[in-house]
Design a protein around this motif. Structure first.
Motif, PDB file in Angstrom:
ATOM      1  N   ASP A  37       0.812  -1.213   0.000  1.00 49.68           N
ATOM      2  CA  ASP A  37       0.000   0.000   0.000  1.00 49.68           C
ATOM      3  C   ASP A  37       0.850   1.270   0.000  1.00 49.68           C
ATOM      4  N   GLU A  38       2.107   1.118   0.355  1.00 51.22           N
ATOM      5  CA  GLU A  38       2.971   2.281   0.433  1.00 51.22           C
ATOM      6  C   GLU A  38       3.348   2.807  -0.948  1.00 51.22           C
ATOM      7  N   ALA A  39       3.409   1.932  -1.925  1.00 56.38           N
ATOM      8  CA  ALA A  39       3.903   2.325  -3.237  1.00 56.38           C
ATOM      9  C   ALA A  39       2.886   3.206  -3.958  1.00 56.38           C
ATOM     10  N   SER A  40       3.394   4.280  -4.566  1.00 57.67           N
ATOM     11  CA  SER A  40       2.542   5.087  -5.430  1.00 57.67           C
ATOM     12  C   SER A  40       2.466   4.399  -6.781  1.00 57.67           C
ATOM     13  N   ARG A  41       1.298   4.430  -7.384  1.00 61.06           N
ATOM     14  CA  ARG A  41       1.124   3.727  -8.653  1.00 61.06           C
ATOM     15  C   ARG A  41       0.663   4.682  -9.736  1.00 61.06           C
ATOM     16  N   LEU A  42       1.143   4.404 -10.940  1.00 60.65           N
ATOM     17  CA  LEU A  42       0.607   5.102 -12.102  1.00 60.65           C
ATOM     18  C   LEU A  42      -0.771   4.543 -12.388  1.00 60.65           C
ATOM     19  N   GLU A  43      -1.657   5.396 -12.871  1.00 58.67           N
ATOM     20  CA  GLU A  43      -2.955   4.915 -13.330  1.00 58.67           C
ATOM     21  C   GLU A  43      -2.933   5.024 -14.843  1.00 58.67           C
ATOM     22  N   GLY A  44      -2.593   3.908 -15.490  1.00 55.25           N
ATOM     23  CA  GLY A  44      -2.338   3.961 -16.934  1.00 55.25           C
ATOM     24  C   GLY A  44      -1.093   4.803 -17.147  1.00 55.25           C
ATOM     25  N   ASP A  45      -1.223   5.876 -17.932  1.00 53.36           N
ATOM     26  CA  ASP A  45      -0.100   6.784 -18.137  1.00 53.36           C
ATOM     27  C   ASP A  45      -0.178   7.978 -17.195  1.00 53.36           C
ATOM     28  N   LEU A  46      -1.185   7.974 -16.337  1.00 53.23           N
ATOM     29  CA  LEU A  46      -1.403   9.150 -15.495  1.00 53.23           C
ATOM     30  C   LEU A  46      -0.814   8.963 -14.105  1.00 53.23           C
ATOM     31  N   LEU A  47      -0.384  10.082 -13.580  1.00 55.60           N
ATOM     32  CA  LEU A  47       0.312  10.072 -12.302  1.00 55.60           C
ATOM     33  C   LEU A  47      -0.384  11.118 -11.423  1.00 55.60           C
ATOM     34  N   ASP A  48      -0.793  10.724 -10.244  1.00 53.72           N
ATOM     35  CA  ASP A  48      -1.497  11.629  -9.342  1.00 53.72           C
ATOM     36  C   ASP A  48      -0.508  12.261  -8.384  1.00 53.72           C
ATOM     37  N   LEU A  49      -0.252  13.541  -8.598  1.00 54.66           N
ATOM     38  CA  LEU A  49       0.750  14.238  -7.785  1.00 54.66           C
ATOM     39  C   LEU A  49       0.218  14.672  -6.426  1.00 54.66           C
ATOM     40  N   GLU A  50      -1.109  14.684  -6.261  1.00 52.56           N
ATOM     41  CA  GLU A  50      -1.668  15.353  -5.087  1.00 52.56           C
ATOM     42  C   GLU A  50      -1.226  14.755  -3.742  1.00 52.56           C
ATOM     43  N   PRO A  51      -1.273  13.412  -3.585  1.00 54.32           N
ATOM     44  CA  PRO A  51      -0.830  12.863  -2.285  1.00 54.32           C
ATOM     45  C   PRO A  51       0.626  13.210  -1.979  1.00 54.32           C
ATOM     46  N   LEU A  52       1.448  13.171  -3.017  1.00 55.41           N
ATOM     47  CA  LEU A  52       2.860  13.500  -2.871  1.00 55.41           C
ATOM     48  C   LEU A  52       3.014  14.968  -2.470  1.00 55.41           C
ATOM     49  N   LEU A  53       2.257  15.817  -3.133  1.00 53.72           N
ATOM     50  CA  LEU A  53       2.283  17.249  -2.825  1.00 53.72           C
ATOM     51  C   LEU A  53       1.874  17.490  -1.370  1.00 53.72           C
ATOM     52  N   ARG A  54       0.794  16.861  -0.948  1.00 61.44           N
ATOM     53  CA  ARG A  54       0.305  17.049   0.431  1.00 61.44           C
ATOM     54  C   ARG A  54       1.361  16.636   1.451  1.00 61.44           C
ATOM     55  N   ASP A  55       1.930  15.443   1.253  1.00 58.19           N
ATOM     56  CA  ASP A  55       2.928  14.949   2.206  1.00 58.19           C
ATOM     57  C   ASP A  55       4.125  15.879   2.271  1.00 58.19           C
ATOM     58  N   SER A  56       4.629  16.293   1.116  1.00 57.42           N
ATOM     59  CA  SER A  56       5.866  17.063   1.136  1.00 57.42           C
ATOM     60  C   SER A  56       5.616  18.459   1.694  1.00 57.42           C
ATOM     61  N   VAL A  57       4.469  19.045   1.415  1.00 56.03           N
ATOM     62  CA  VAL A  57       4.176  20.379   1.969  1.00 56.03           C
ATOM     63  C   VAL A  57       4.052  20.296   3.489  1.00 56.03           C
ATOM     64  N   VAL A  58       3.306  19.320   3.983  1.00 51.94           N
ATOM     65  CA  VAL A  58       3.106  19.204   5.429  1.00 51.94           C
ATOM     66  C   VAL A  58       4.439  18.954   6.144  1.00 51.94           C
ATOM     67  N   LEU A  59       5.296  18.129   5.530  1.00 51.20           N
ATOM     68  CA  LEU A  59       6.598  17.846   6.142  1.00 51.20           C
ATOM     69  C   LEU A  59       7.473  19.094   6.195  1.00 51.20           C
ATOM     70  N   THR A  60       7.279  19.986   5.227  1.00 48.86           N
ATOM     71  CA  THR A  60       8.127  21.168   5.144  1.00 48.86           C
ATOM     72  C   THR A  60       7.685  22.264   6.109  1.00 48.86           C
ATOM     73  N   LEU A  61       6.408  22.258   6.454  1.00 50.74           N
ATOM     74  CA  LEU A  61       5.888  23.335   7.302  1.00 50.74           C
ATOM     75  C   LEU A  61       6.383  23.200   8.734  1.00 50.74           C
ATOM     76  N   PRO A  62       6.618  24.357   9.390  1.00 52.15           N
ATOM     77  CA  PRO A  62       7.016  24.295  10.793  1.00 52.15           C
ATOM     78  C   PRO A  62       5.842  23.803  11.632  1.00 52.15           C
ATOM     79  N   PHE A  63       6.143  23.103  12.705  1.00 52.76           N
ATOM     80  CA  PHE A  63       5.102  22.582  13.586  1.00 52.76           C
ATOM     81  C   PHE A  63       4.338  23.727  14.220  1.00 52.76           C
ATOM     82  N   GLN A  64       5.077  24.747  14.630  1.00 49.56           N
ATOM     83  CA  GLN A  64       4.459  25.934  15.219  1.00 49.56           C
ATOM     84  C   GLN A  64       4.908  27.155  14.441  1.00 49.56           C
ATOM     85  N   PRO A  65       4.102  27.620  13.515  1.00 48.27           N
ATOM     86  CA  PRO A  65       4.513  28.779  12.718  1.00 48.27           C
ATOM     87  C   PRO A  65       4.602  30.034  13.574  1.00 48.27           C
TER      88      PRO A  65
END
Ligand SMILES: [Zn+2]
Ligand SMILES: [Zn+2]
Length: 179
Positions: A102-130
């Protein structure tokens, strides 16, 4: 969704892309987030490898939030780095076929869904307490004044809660007179 058809599937082929896309809802954390619909700037490198498509890149976006100490508005921006392998859909996962990875990101045909990746990387980058600034002194615990506006702020003695109410009133009157 990103179309990878032009990349092809020959391992080693690469493609660079830069584009802008509107931010999805609820991107970020409660106190600091990317406003929905605001522009996110992507710089991506897609690389075909044996198992799928390796995506490396950055997403840059504006942020809005509140300082965790003084509750002032924060206007900032974030640059999130990410790298993720999107596995070709039709490839059987290695090992036990019953055990879905379940951890692996999968292509859907030729399409690639960037949104989960975007969400994870943005949240990881944000400070815990801005914070509005690194040394934000926050609010006075007694009267709630913003200490940044009033560095010498102090109270001689603990304010009686009944007087604190009156003090609040006189401050309001003073503010009205200033207008
Ligand atoms: Zn602050
Ligand atoms: Zn105070």
């Amino acid at each position: 969704m990103l179309d990878t058809r032009e990349l092809g599937r020959r391992p080693g082929s690469q493609r660079r892309m830069s584009f802008e896309a509107p931010a999805p809802a609820d991107l970020g954390i409660e106190v600091l987030r990317v406003p929905e619909g605001s522009s996110i700037r992507f710089e991506l490198r897609l690389e075909a490898v044996m198992e799928g498509v390796l995506v490396t890149g950055t997403a840059e976006a504006d942020l809005e939030g509140e300082c965790a100490r003084c509750l002032d508005d924060i206007h900032d921006h974030v640059v999130a780095d990410f790298q993720e392998l999107f596995v070709y859909e039709e490839r059987e996962p290695a090992g036990d076929p019953d055990q879905e990875d379940d951890e692996a990101s999968r292509l859907e045909g030729d399409l690639l869904d960037l949104e989960p990746l975007l969400r994870d990387s943005v949240v990881l980058t944000l400070p815990f307490q801005p914070l509005c600034r690194d040394d934000c002194p926050g609010l006075c615990t007694e009267c709630g004044a913003r200490l940044a506006d009033d560095p010498g702020h102090q109270h001689d003695a603990a304010v009686d809660p009944r007087w604190a109410k009156l003090e609040g009133l006189t401050q309001q009157v003073g503010r009205q007179q200033d207008d």
